[in-house]
Motif scaffolding. Structure first.
Motif, PDB file in Angstrom:
ATOM      1  N   ARG A  21      -2.114  -1.468  -4.304  1.00 21.60           N
ATOM      2  CA  ARG A  21      -1.209  -2.044  -3.305  1.00 21.60           C
ATOM      3  C   ARG A  21      -0.196  -2.925  -4.010  1.00 21.60           C
ATOM      4  N   PHE A  22       1.055  -2.896  -3.519  1.00 23.05           N
ATOM      5  CA  PHE A  22       2.108  -3.742  -4.070  1.00 23.05           C
ATOM      6  C   PHE A  22       2.219  -5.043  -3.277  1.00 23.05           C
ATOM      7  N   GLY A  23       2.828  -6.041  -3.895  1.00 19.99           N
ATOM      8  CA  GLY A  23       3.291  -7.210  -3.168  1.00 19.99           C
ATOM      9  C   GLY A  23       4.685  -6.955  -2.629  1.00 19.99           C
ATOM     10  N   GLU A  58       7.440  -3.592  -3.557  1.00 23.27           N
ATOM     11  CA  GLU A  58       7.666  -2.659  -2.452  1.00 23.27           C
ATOM     12  C   GLU A  58       9.129  -2.644  -2.026  1.00 23.27           C
ATOM     13  N   GLU A  59       9.722  -3.821  -1.864  1.00 20.37           N
ATOM     14  CA  GLU A  59      11.089  -3.920  -1.371  1.00 20.37           C
ATOM     15  C   GLU A  59      12.104  -3.382  -2.369  1.00 20.37           C
ATOM     16  N   GLU A  60      11.972  -3.749  -3.632  1.00 19.91           N
ATOM     17  CA  GLU A  60      13.035  -3.471  -4.593  1.00 19.91           C
ATOM     18  C   GLU A  60      12.829  -2.222  -5.433  1.00 19.91           C
ATOM     19  N   PHE A  61      11.624  -1.668  -5.437  1.00 21.72           N
ATOM     20  CA  PHE A  61      11.408  -0.390  -6.120  1.00 21.72           C
ATOM     21  C   PHE A  61      11.114   0.730  -5.131  1.00 21.72           C
ATOM     22  N   GLY A  62      11.078   0.426  -3.839  1.00 18.63           N
ATOM     23  CA  GLY A  62      11.109   1.449  -2.809  1.00 18.63           C
ATOM     24  C   GLY A  62       9.832   2.209  -2.543  1.00 18.63           C
ATOM     25  N   LEU A  63       8.669   1.695  -2.966  1.00 16.20           N
ATOM     26  CA  LEU A  63       7.415   2.393  -2.734  1.00 16.20           C
ATOM     27  C   LEU A  63       6.449   1.502  -1.966  1.00 16.20           C
ATOM     28  N   ALA A  64       5.704   2.100  -1.035  1.00 18.35           N
ATOM     29  CA  ALA A  64       4.658   1.372  -0.323  1.00 18.35           C
ATOM     30  C   ALA A  64       3.278   1.716  -0.870  1.00 18.35           C
ATOM     31  N   GLN A  65       3.102   2.938  -1.367  1.00 18.88           N
ATOM     32  CA  GLN A  65       1.792   3.365  -1.870  1.00 18.88           C
ATOM     33  C   GLN A  65       1.715   3.142  -3.369  1.00 18.88           C
ATOM     34  N   ALA A  66       0.766   2.310  -3.794  1.00 17.91           N
ATOM     35  CA  ALA A  66       0.671   1.921  -5.201  1.00 17.91           C
ATOM     36  C   ALA A  66      -0.426   2.687  -5.927  1.00 17.91           C
ATOM     37  N   GLN A 116       5.623  -7.050 -21.644  1.00 17.93           N
ATOM     38  CA  GLN A 116       6.665  -7.950 -22.161  1.00 17.93           C
ATOM     39  C   GLN A 116       7.528  -8.502 -21.023  1.00 17.93           C
ATOM     40  N   ASP A 117       6.870  -8.968 -19.961  1.00 12.15           N
ATOM     41  CA  ASP A 117       7.553  -9.526 -18.796  1.00 12.15           C
ATOM     42  C   ASP A 117       8.482  -8.508 -18.140  1.00 12.15           C
ATOM     43  N   GLY A 118       8.116  -7.246 -18.240  1.00 11.50           N
ATOM     44  CA  GLY A 118       8.908  -6.207 -17.608  1.00 11.50           C
ATOM     45  C   GLY A 118       8.204  -5.631 -16.404  1.00 11.50           C
ATOM     46  N   TYR A 119       8.614  -4.433 -16.021  1.00 13.14           N
ATOM     47  CA  TYR A 119       8.122  -3.799 -14.804  1.00 13.14           C
ATOM     48  C   TYR A 119       7.646  -2.379 -15.089  1.00 13.14           C
ATOM     49  N   ILE A 120       6.742  -1.897 -14.236  1.00 12.70           N
ATOM     50  CA  ILE A 120       6.385  -0.480 -14.194  1.00 12.70           C
ATOM     51  C   ILE A 120       6.785   0.022 -12.806  1.00 12.70           C
ATOM     52  N   PRO A 121       8.023   0.480 -12.639  1.00 12.62           N
ATOM     53  CA  PRO A 121       8.488   0.873 -11.315  1.00 12.62           C
ATOM     54  C   PRO A 121       8.030   2.258 -10.880  1.00 12.62           C
ATOM     55  N   ARG A 122       7.610   3.108 -11.841  1.00 11.72           N
ATOM     56  CA  ARG A 122       7.227   4.476 -11.503  1.00 11.72           C
ATOM     57  C   ARG A 122       6.118   4.965 -12.445  1.00 11.72           C
TER      58      ARG A 122
END
Length: 748
Positions: free
Chosen positions: A200-202, A206-214, A284-290
């Motif tokens: 589950r995302f926070g 969810e808002e900025e990477f466009g996914l609800a299902q994590a 490294q303080d980054g993201y895993i958007p996909r």
């Protein structure tokens, strides 16, 4: 079905409609909207029918299922349609079922099919949390037996396994799997807690990477890959609607610019053994958007972005060991790297066919979004498309024929058309034929597609086509729309192009007043949004009830594809990088000045601007930084200082705060509050979890400190849309209109 007789009739209809719109009919003899409420809730007469709803291609793309409301029973029906045979079959009707364990007729919010089309899983009793997520009850239906059973109550997300044997779901921060044959539940994770989730995302992800299902099933149904989200160190935003004697506050972990983000890990769990493996990621303080399952069994692809989102890495991981390899990377020193398009509804720039060891990436590395083809070692095989236009979506990839089906702006940035092309870039073919903006729903093999399109002269049309070039069926022609505008006043949208004083060509649209008389003088309202990647002007049918009402009241309504808009290439879009507001406001002001100088009937002393969200930001910023152009601003739910907005969105476009402090300051309407000369109306909700009302309160204080005044309306229970029910929605737009009437139209 023989469609050869339909095309001449349709062409005749289009010609007739275009002729009707071009003739200055006596508008006095036609019906007008009696009030705002009628305009807002009767705009469906202008947009018309949209064709089959909730289309899902099933049985390997040989049929599609869709929903409709039975006019006799009022039941919701799921039906399937076979384009080859024309056979239409009833699959499920809510009139035949009660909710299991109750005497109430079964209702559902959405549904999904297994790949083998044996089962349907229904989402019911949806209770929203954020924009895309919520708590639901899930049921499963076996098509052959006709049995409807409870799957799970109070789960966030649920999805059938590709082989149709199981259903995975997330509930209260942990993942579970349900075996449909044995009817048993197995818990896969057990560490879920407050603000700590598996699958589950926070809010911000969810808002900025466009996914609800994590989480995601592997192609072979053996594994589930998932995001673990730890928000315990993310600062809380609190809001209330002020109801009751002692108001209750809602707390949301919400990272603002420069603050701590959620901590993310990627895990993979074997659904049979229950064994869990963490992927060896250095964030490294980054993201895993996909993340994506590849065609190679047991291999997971992850997309990493650094915090400013201008450096991308693609890794492949062995899910049994957690070890990974860097496959490719990309950097952009002059902007950001996109992984999805919120406005076009495009969630994926990477495509990994499930039975082909190649992947495709939509990148603007040559200045325009184009398709690139890679092998699994990360070597570029070839660039598939090229030119001074943009690929906007990939709809299907057929590994057997080696064709890709995509939409692009090749005809015009104002239009979208469907094309196909070979993997090697040869044999490009345009499939859509009519002028306008086309929205495509295609089966996974690229055999059939539903085409919804319109233009400024043609209301929405819905057609079923084969990619061999045959129109299978005209699903909707919306002839009732033309009948409606024969009896009601209607102001069509017109397109224009102009060049700004600094040499940039821009596309715009304009709606003229009803009973238009070029010898008269009219107020102008720019109705805008303007955010990065968005596009406000298309060659499409005008169907806004409020726009039509304003035209009836004697306004000119305009919009423009300002710099920062998508569809025009990287240089045009990314000129706003680290400098939000400046070029957008410049282009809005240039549009207003162009229209008032080009057309004597546009009154340069009566020009207003209106927008919501980013549009609210831009309407406030524009009147402050161009006070000699705009006399009135309607400001809805505005960001007034980007330091108050979330990390992912803001730092993508503005960079890190420590590297761009002056840019942040100059992009804030609060900084420019002393420049206000005209009239400003601000509307916001105290329960807006997206753009916090804190923005408006700090802005109002900045205005007050400068001795400037603005009109303010707070709608406490509303969310980001401000209005929270039918009555508040009508009141909001009634207030907007009356404000324009008093301070713009009747400005002396």
């Amino acid at each position: 079905m023989d469609t050869s007789r339909l095309r001449p009739l349709f062409s005749l209809f289009v010609c007739f409609l275009a002729l009707a719109l071009s003739i200055p009919a006596n508008a006095q003899d036609k019906t007008r909207y009696a009030n705002i409420q009628e305009a807002l809730f009767n705009s469906g007469n202008l947009s018309g029918e949209s064709g089959p709803s909730n289309v899902v291609w099933i049985n390997g793309g040989q049929q599609y299922s869709y929903t409709q409301r039975n006019s006799d029973t009022n039941a919701s029906e799921i039906r399937s349609y076979d384009p080859a045979s024309g056979e239409d079959e009833l699959i499920f009707s809510t009139s035949d079922f009660n909710t299991p364990g109750t005497d109430e007729t079964f209702q559902y919010d959405s549904f999904q099919w297994t790949d083998d089309s044996r089962f349907i899983v229904f989402q019911s009793n949806f209770r929203p949390i954020y924009r895309r997520s919520g708590i639901s009850d899930y049921y499963y239906y076996e098509v052959e037996s006709g049995e409807l059973n409870v799957l799970v109550k109070d789960a966030m997300t649920a999805e059938l396994s590709p082989d149709g044997s199981k259903v995975g779901y997330e509930r209260e921060g942990d993942l579970y799997v349900y075996d449909l044959d044995s009817e048993t539940e197995t818990q896969l994770t057990d560490s879920g807690a407050k603000n700590f989730y598996n699958g589950r995302f926070g809010w911000v992800y969810e808002e900025e990477f466009g996914l609800a299902q994590a989480w995601s099933w592997s192609h072979d149904s053996q594994y589930i890959a998932y995001w673990q989200t730890d928000e315990r160190d993310v600062k809380l935003f609190m809001s209330t609607d002020y109801s009751g004697t002692y108001p209750e506050y809602v707390e949301i972990p919400y990272p603002k610019v420069g603050a701590d983000n959620p901590k993310i890990k990627i895990g993979v769990v074997n659904v049979e053994s229950g064994e869990n493996e963490w992927m060896d990621l250095d964030l490294q303080d980054g993201y895993i958007p996909r993340l994506y399952w590849t065609a190679r069994p047991g291999t997971l692809a992850t997309v990493w972005l650094n915090r400013p989102q201008n450096h991308l890495k693609l890794h492949f991981f062995d899910v049994q060991s957690g070890e990974g390899d860097l496959i490719m990377e990309e950097q952009n020193e002059n902007g950001w790297i996109d992984v999805f398009d919120f406005f076009a509804g495009i969630n994926h720039y990477f495509t990994f066919p499930k039975n082909l060891e190649e992947f495709f990436w939509v990148s603007e590395r040559d200045g325009y979004n184009h398709i690139y083809r890679y092998d699994y070692s990360g070597e570029l095989t070839n660039q598939v498309t090229d030119g001074e236009w943009e690929v906007t979506n990939i709809h299907a990839i057929n590994p057997n024929s080696e064709y890709i089906y995509y939409t692009s702006t090749e005809v015009s940035p104002l239009e979208r058309h469907l094309y196909s092309i070979k993997f090697d870039g040869s044999n490009k073919q345009k499939h859509t034929r009519e002028t306008g903006t086309h929205s495509i729903n295609m089966d996974e093999n690229g055999t059939w597609y539903i085409d919804r399109y319109s233009s400024v002269d043609t209301p929405r049309q819905v057609e079923l086509w084969s990619t061999t070039g045959e129109m299978v069926e005209k699903l909707v022609d919306n002839s009732e729309v033309s009948k409606y505008i024969e009896q009601h006043v209607y102001a069509p949208k017109e397109l224009f192009t102009f060049t700004t004083s600094d040499g940039q060509e821009l596309d715009g649209s304009i709606v003229k007043p009803i009973d238009f008389d070029p010898s008269q003088s009219y107020p102008l309202l720019l109705n805008i949004y303007g955010g990065p990647g968005a596009q406000g002007v298309y060659n499409s049918w005008e169907s806004s009830g409020w726009v039509q009402y304003l035209a009836q009241q004697g306004y000119v309504i305009a919009n423009v594809n300002n710099r920062g808009s998508g569809g025009y290439g990287g240089d045009f879009e990314k000129i706003v990088y680290k400098n939000l507001g400046h070029w957008e406001a410049h282009d809005f002001a240039e549009t207003a000045k162009y229209l008032s100088s080009e057309y004597e009937w546009v009154d340069e002393s009566r020009i207003g601007i209106r927008g919501h969200s980013y549009g609210g930001y831009m309407s406030s910023f524009s009147i402050l930084t161009h006070p000699n152009v705009f006399q009135v601003a309607i400001v809805g739910a505005p960001v007034t200082d980007w330091r108050l907005y979330d990390t992912i969105y803001t730092e993508r476009y503005m960079g890190l705060l420590e590297n761009n402090e002056e840019g942040y300051a100059q992009s804030a309407p609060t900084t420019h509050a002393p420049k206000l000369q005209g009239k400003m109306f601000i509307a916001h909700s105290s329960m807006d979890e997206n753009v916090h009302v804190q923005n408006t309160m700090q802005f109002v204080k900045a205005l007050t400190d400068a001795g400037k005044d603005a009109d303010l309306r707070i709608y406490p229970p509303g969310a980001h849309g401000v209005a929270y029910n039918r009555e508040s929605y009508v009141l909001l737009y009634k207030t907007y209109t009356e404000y324009l009437e008093e301070h713009l139209k009747n400005l002396q």
